[in-house]
Design a protein around this motif. Sequence first.
Motif, PDB file in Angstrom:
ATOM      1  N   ASP A 165     -17.079 -11.514   2.871  1.00 43.18           N
ATOM      2  CA  ASP A 165     -17.017 -12.978   2.776  1.00 43.18           C
ATOM      3  C   ASP A 165     -17.630 -13.644   4.005  1.00 43.18           C
ATOM      4  O   ASP A 165     -18.043 -14.793   3.951  1.00 43.18           O
ATOM      5  CB  ASP A 165     -15.571 -13.448   2.612  1.00 43.18           C
ATOM      6  N   TRP A 166     -17.662 -12.945   5.125  1.00 45.80           N
ATOM      7  CA  TRP A 166     -18.211 -13.501   6.374  1.00 45.80           C
ATOM      8  C   TRP A 166     -19.672 -13.131   6.586  1.00 45.80           C
ATOM      9  O   TRP A 166     -20.257 -13.469   7.587  1.00 45.80           O
ATOM     10  CB  TRP A 166     -17.374 -13.021   7.564  1.00 45.80           C
ATOM     11  N   GLY A 167     -20.257 -12.407   5.656  1.00 44.60           N
ATOM     12  CA  GLY A 167     -21.643 -11.986   5.774  1.00 44.60           C
ATOM     13  C   GLY A 167     -21.733 -10.472   5.837  1.00 44.60           C
ATOM     14  O   GLY A 167     -20.721  -9.772   5.760  1.00 44.60           O
ATOM     15  N   PRO A 168     -22.939  -9.925   5.993  1.00 49.19           N
ATOM     16  CA  PRO A 168     -23.097  -8.469   6.011  1.00 49.19           C
ATOM     17  C   PRO A 168     -22.460  -7.851   7.256  1.00 49.19           C
ATOM     18  O   PRO A 168     -22.515  -8.417   8.343  1.00 49.19           O
ATOM     19  CB  PRO A 168     -24.608  -8.267   6.008  1.00 49.19           C
ATOM     20  N   MET A 169     -21.826  -6.697   7.049  1.00 43.73           N
ATOM     21  CA  MET A 169     -21.196  -5.962   8.145  1.00 43.73           C
ATOM     22  C   MET A 169     -21.855  -4.594   8.237  1.00 43.73           C
ATOM     23  O   MET A 169     -22.009  -3.900   7.217  1.00 43.73           O
ATOM     24  CB  MET A 169     -19.701  -5.811   7.879  1.00 43.73           C
ATOM     25  N   ILE A 170     -22.257  -4.211   9.433  1.00 42.79           N
ATOM     26  CA  ILE A 170     -22.861  -2.895   9.645  1.00 42.79           C
ATOM     27  C   ILE A 170     -21.758  -1.847   9.568  1.00 42.79           C
ATOM     28  O   ILE A 170     -20.779  -1.918  10.319  1.00 42.79           O
ATOM     29  CB  ILE A 170     -23.583  -2.833  11.002  1.00 42.79           C
ATOM     30  N   VAL A 171     -21.908  -0.882   8.657  1.00 44.10           N
ATOM     31  CA  VAL A 171     -20.890   0.163   8.503  1.00 44.10           C
ATOM     32  C   VAL A 171     -21.397   1.545   8.911  1.00 44.10           C
ATOM     33  O   VAL A 171     -20.596   2.438   9.168  1.00 44.10           O
ATOM     34  CB  VAL A 171     -20.323   0.204   7.064  1.00 44.10           C
ATOM     35  N   SER A 172     -22.726   1.714   8.985  1.00 49.90           N
ATOM     36  CA  SER A 172     -23.255   2.996   9.456  1.00 49.90           C
ATOM     37  C   SER A 172     -24.612   2.795  10.115  1.00 49.90           C
ATOM     38  O   SER A 172     -25.378   1.921   9.728  1.00 49.90           O
ATOM     39  CB  SER A 172     -23.366   4.013   8.311  1.00 49.90           C
TER      40      SER A 172
END
Length: 120
Positions: free
Chosen positions: A70-77
Motif C-alpha cells: 500500500d505504501w509502494g514497492p518494497m525491495i524484498v531480495s
Amino acid sequence: MKLKMRLFAVLLIGLFSIQPTFAAEDTVQFTLEIVAENQVTLTSITQAVRGLNAIEAINQVVIMGIKNTDWGPMIVSLASVEAVGNTYWALFVNGEMSMVGAQDVILDVDTIIRLILTAF
C-alpha cells in the motif's frame, strides 16, 4: 603519400562517426552498495540517466525482487538474498537513512545508495 591521406581520411571519418550514448549533463554517478552480513557484499559505481528513481537504477545493476504494498514497492531480495522473517533492506541515501521509499529517491545528482539487510 596516398597511404597517409587514406589513413587520415579513415581517422576523420571515424572521429565524426563516434557518438556518445548520453551527453555528460544527462547522467549522474550512481554508487550502489549492498551489504548482507555473511551472504553478499557488493559495490558498484556506474553512470545512470539523470531522473531515474532508485528502483530503476538498482534494477540495472543487480537482480532485485519487489513486493507491491500500500505504501509502494518494497525491495524484498537483492542478488538472490531475500529479506525474510524479521529482516528488511534498510535504504540509505548519501549516508543517511532514507525517509522515503526507493521509488521516490530520484537521481538528480551523484548519488550513493546503500542497502543493508537489517533485523528489526
